[in-house]
Design an enzyme around this catalytic site. Structure first.
Site, PDB file in Angstrom:
ATOM      1  N   ARG A 145      -3.677 -14.580  -0.820  1.00 35.12           N
ATOM      2  CA  ARG A 145      -4.917 -14.921  -0.153  1.00 35.12           C
ATOM      3  C   ARG A 145      -5.677 -15.956  -0.971  1.00 35.12           C
ATOM      4  O   ARG A 145      -5.355 -16.187  -2.137  1.00 35.12           O
ATOM      5  CB  ARG A 145      -5.742 -13.649   0.068  1.00 35.12           C
ATOM      6  CG  ARG A 145      -5.111 -12.719   1.090  1.00 35.12           C
ATOM      7  CD  ARG A 145      -5.739 -11.339   1.111  1.00 35.12           C
ATOM      8  NE  ARG A 145      -5.399 -10.544  -0.052  1.00 35.12           N
ATOM      9  CZ  ARG A 145      -5.615  -9.239  -0.141  1.00 35.12           C
ATOM     10  NH1 ARG A 145      -6.171  -8.583   0.866  1.00 35.12           N
ATOM     11  NH2 ARG A 145      -5.273  -8.571  -1.234  1.00 35.12           N
ATOM     12  N   ASN A 155       0.816  -1.224   0.000  1.00 32.58           N
ATOM     13  CA  ASN A 155       0.000   0.000   0.000  1.00 32.58           C
ATOM     14  C   ASN A 155       0.849   1.273   0.000  1.00 32.58           C
ATOM     15  O   ASN A 155       0.492   2.262   0.637  1.00 32.58           O
ATOM     16  CB  ASN A 155      -0.948   0.020   1.206  1.00 32.58           C
ATOM     17  CG  ASN A 155      -2.055  -1.008   1.087  1.00 32.58           C
ATOM     18  OD1 ASN A 155      -2.040  -1.852   0.199  1.00 32.58           O
ATOM     19  ND2 ASN A 155      -3.018  -0.962   1.982  1.00 32.58           N
TER      20      ASN A 155
END
Length: 332
Positions: free
Chosen positions: A196, A57
């Protein structure tokens, strides 16, 4: 913010908050709101809850950029020292093979390691780290006033070059031909890797864009770099999804949802393409592949970026890049 903002008292106060939250490793945790003027007790509590330094991020690189911009207007020693500590963090975090993990030091999950140890192209994490080191090595712009010594700048240059070699080694090949990259690659084998459950190994139509742009910005590119860019561009050209767009809407239950609708002339790419079929696929939190985004749960359908138009930027820049480097074997 406009350049003049970084000369203000507000910016200087934010810079001090930035260095307060810097981790011992030299990096920063993600998603910290530095604009909040918390009490000392609140700041101490927040700092105690932070979970490791990361390049995810835009973390660490955005803090470093901010410190450099403020330092340009007022040469405060602690801001420069924090910036240099950030440089050391990026250098220390690089693997010997040239890649960067998402978190450094590595995160331990239940006494094991999670996907964040992989070489991380997801959300331009590794690309952002490389661009920072490239700019520091060149000493241009905001980084010129920091007067970083030649030895450190050369280390940054070497780290960037190692990163480029890692990019070339991790590019996925099909029948010997270079294509694009996965969002993350195993830090040992360099093979495409899972993150994920809904982020399975794949050809990436999204994360590959930042990588290609970085390669196209390299002056006097080698034959290997040229081949890598050509291969990725060819993949983008042959995997376009034409005449569709995505739109968000409120469903009958009052929840935000997403759907794909016709749109004449529009071009998108899927975030994930299957290795075997080279067609888009979509996953819910169960990790099961589906051919349509409508087949996964609403929460993941509306809460994740399954499509992108970012490759169009590369395709538009590609002809000029070929002309700039004097390369005439244009891929049609």
């Amino acid at each position: 913010m406009p350049d003049s903002f970084y000369s203000t008292k507000e910016a200087q106060e934010i810079a001090d908050r930035v260095i307060y939250y810097q981790q011992a490793s030299g990096g920063w945790a993600k998603n910290i709101n530095y604009h909040l003027a918390l009490s000392p007790e609140q700041m101490s509590h927040l700092k105690s809850t932070l979970k490791g330094a990361t390049i995810d991020n835009e973390s660490t690189t955005q803090e470093m950029k901010f410190l450099a911009k403020v330092y340009k207007w007022k040469h405060t020693k602690r801001w420069r020292e924090a910036f240099l500590h950030g440089v050391e963090y990026l250098l220390d975090a690089q693997y010997p093979n040239g890649g960067w993990p998402q978190f450094w030091p590595k995160k331990n999950i239940d006494n094991g390691l999670d996907y964040s140890t992989h070489i991380t192209y997801n959300d331009d994490a590794m690309v952002n780290a490389m661009l920072m080191l490239r700019d520091v090595s060149q000493g241009k712009g905001y980084y010129q006033c920091l007067k970083i010594d030649t030895k450190t700048r050369n280390r940054c240059k070497d780290a960037f070059n190692k990163g480029v070699q890692c990019i070339l080694k991790t590019q996925i090949r099909v029948k010997g031909e270079p294509t694009v990259w996965c969002a993350q690659h195993d830090e040992n084998t360099l093979a495409p890797a899972s993150a994920r459950k809904y982020e399975l190994p794949s050809f990436s139509g999204a994360e590959s864009v930042g990588i290609v742009k970085l390669l196209m910005d390299i002056p006097n590119p080698s034959d290997s770099i040229i081949a890598a860019v050509n291969g990725a561009v060819n993949f983008f050209k042959t995997h376009e999804l034409r005449n569709i767009k995505t739109e968000r809407f409120i469903n009958d239950n009052g929840d935000v949802d997403m759907r794909v609708v016709p749109c004449e002339g529009n071009v998108l790419w899927a975030r994930f393409y299957d290795f075997d079929t080279q067609k888009p696929f979509f996953c819910g939190r169960d990790g099961v592949k589906h051919d349509s985004v409508n087949e996964i749960e609403r929460e993941r359908r509306a809460g994740y970026g399954w499509y992108t138009d970012a490759p169009m930027k590369i395709l538009r820049a590609y002809p000029k890049w070929l002309k700039k480097i004097g390369y005439i074997n244009i891929i049609h």
